[in-house]
Design an enzyme around this catalytic site. Sequence first.
Site, mmCIF file in Angstrom:
data_model
loop_
_atom_site.group_PDB
_atom_site.id
_atom_site.type_symbol
_atom_site.label_atom_id
_atom_site.label_comp_id
_atom_site.label_asym_id
_atom_site.label_seq_id
_atom_site.Cartn_x
_atom_site.Cartn_y
_atom_site.Cartn_z
ATOM 1 N N ASN A 115 0.827 -1.207 0.000
ATOM 2 C CA ASN A 115 0.000 0.000 0.000
ATOM 3 C C ASN A 115 0.863 1.261 0.000
ATOM 4 O O ASN A 115 0.504 2.263 0.613
ATOM 5 C CB ASN A 115 -0.927 -0.016 1.227
ATOM 6 C CG ASN A 115 -1.931 1.118 1.225
ATOM 7 O OD1 ASN A 115 -2.567 1.384 0.217
ATOM 8 N ND2 ASN A 115 -2.045 1.816 2.344
ATOM 9 N N LYS A 394 -4.061 -0.450 -13.019
ATOM 10 C CA LYS A 394 -2.948 0.492 -13.087
ATOM 11 C C LYS A 394 -3.334 1.780 -13.809
ATOM 12 O O LYS A 394 -2.705 2.815 -13.599
ATOM 13 C CB LYS A 394 -1.763 -0.153 -13.828
ATOM 14 C CG LYS A 394 -1.252 -1.444 -13.198
ATOM 15 C CD LYS A 394 -0.692 -1.220 -11.817
ATOM 16 C CE LYS A 394 -0.089 -2.505 -11.254
ATOM 17 N NZ LYS A 394 0.353 -2.334 -9.847
#
Length: 475
Positions: A115, A394
């Site tokens: 993260n 993405k």
Amino acid sequence: MSELTTTAFVKGHRRTPSYQDFKERTRHDCQKAMNRELEKLVLTAPSSVQENVRKEFEDFKELFDRYLRETGPSIDWDKIKLLPDDAVKMYGELPGPNENDVKSLLDQLVVMKLNGGLGTGMGCQGPKSVITVKNELTFLDMNVQQIEYLNNKYGTDVPLVLMNSFNTDADTQKVVNKYGNVNVSIFTFNQSRFPRINRESLLPMAIGFGDENTEGWYPPGHGDIYKSFYNSGLLEIFIKAGKKYVFVSNIDNMGATVDLNILSFLLNNKVKAPEFVMEVTDKTRADIKGGTLVEYEGKLRLLEIAQVPKEHVDEFKSIRKFKIFNTNNLWASLDGIKRTIEEKTLHMEIIVNPKTLDNGINVIQLETAVGAAIKSFEGAVGINVPRRRFLPVKTTSDLLVIMSNLYSIKTGSLEMNPKRSFPSVPLCKLGSQFTKVKEFLRRFASIPDILELDHLTVSGDVTFGKNVSLKTSNY
């Protein structure tokens, strides 16, 4: 740097210094200069964290020393061998667990999500994990829902661990507070904070820890996970709690859910269980740059395109020779992580990442990749998993697919619409006008129906009206 002396001594005999002497002296001087600057940086950190900073900088010093020492490619292409038959297991051959065993299996599992990334590439502020993905749910919401479902259904306590970076930690902590009444234990730790290196002087760009301009710092890639996890104290806590394996994946991979078949393979293995499993999947023409598994000097090794000599790049991209690629879904033994760190046998190739700062200064970042550690673990194997376990988001092109009617959400997991006649995902390429999420959403009055779409390329100033269906003509 000081100049090399005009003579050197070997076993008492005077000799002319060689180029190797010069390199060694230069390297030594670079190290000394770097160490002096790092000590100055340590002193700018709050006294309460200076000891932790020193620990992080020891890892940085090791990377920097290797960067100075290592020359040439990290692999000898002629030593690469294709994988033996038993190096990669087929997912379909894994026996599923007995329903009565599931709770005990999950009791030994930790789930960790990477993260550390920001949403700037998609025009968003803050951690990427808080971008809304589907049905008003963020990446983090969906991951929490997945773990909560397992904990509620099987009466277990699978913890969710977030590896943050200094870029995402503060904002993530605020978001995590909203899960206080959710049946998931959430832990966080930070990956290291390393100073960017001026490419000319080989000295740190960072001025100090209190400097609001963060351009001088960088998080050193997800390969930092092992030592940061160890240094945080969480690794030891989980080992003492009876946990055996950690499942690691990118938080933006919507296919990376806990898989009971893989977990059973690890924990119910009748022979010695592998310390490390890398999920791979079949390579398509869209994946030709993805890292692949090879055999190198008798061990499994992750081969990335950055390591490939230029004359062999086309060979590396071949889907006939290298048929699989790394999904970055990894399963690692907690005891194995502890052992490799304490025995100092953990090794990952350095990725030299060049950057140019806003002020025009050229810098380098020394990074490592989490999957590159595979060669440091005992009995490591790959598992060839279905493509559904690799659904990264993405770009907004990926977001279009996830937000469409191709998928629905069930207990935080994506399920493909049964009306789709085959399981492959459309290949979507949206133009530069769609790069930012805000612009992407503005250009769609509603997300199109893409059930019968095979591929889509959009360029130029395009907008879509409501209730649009996109179909490939030769579907």
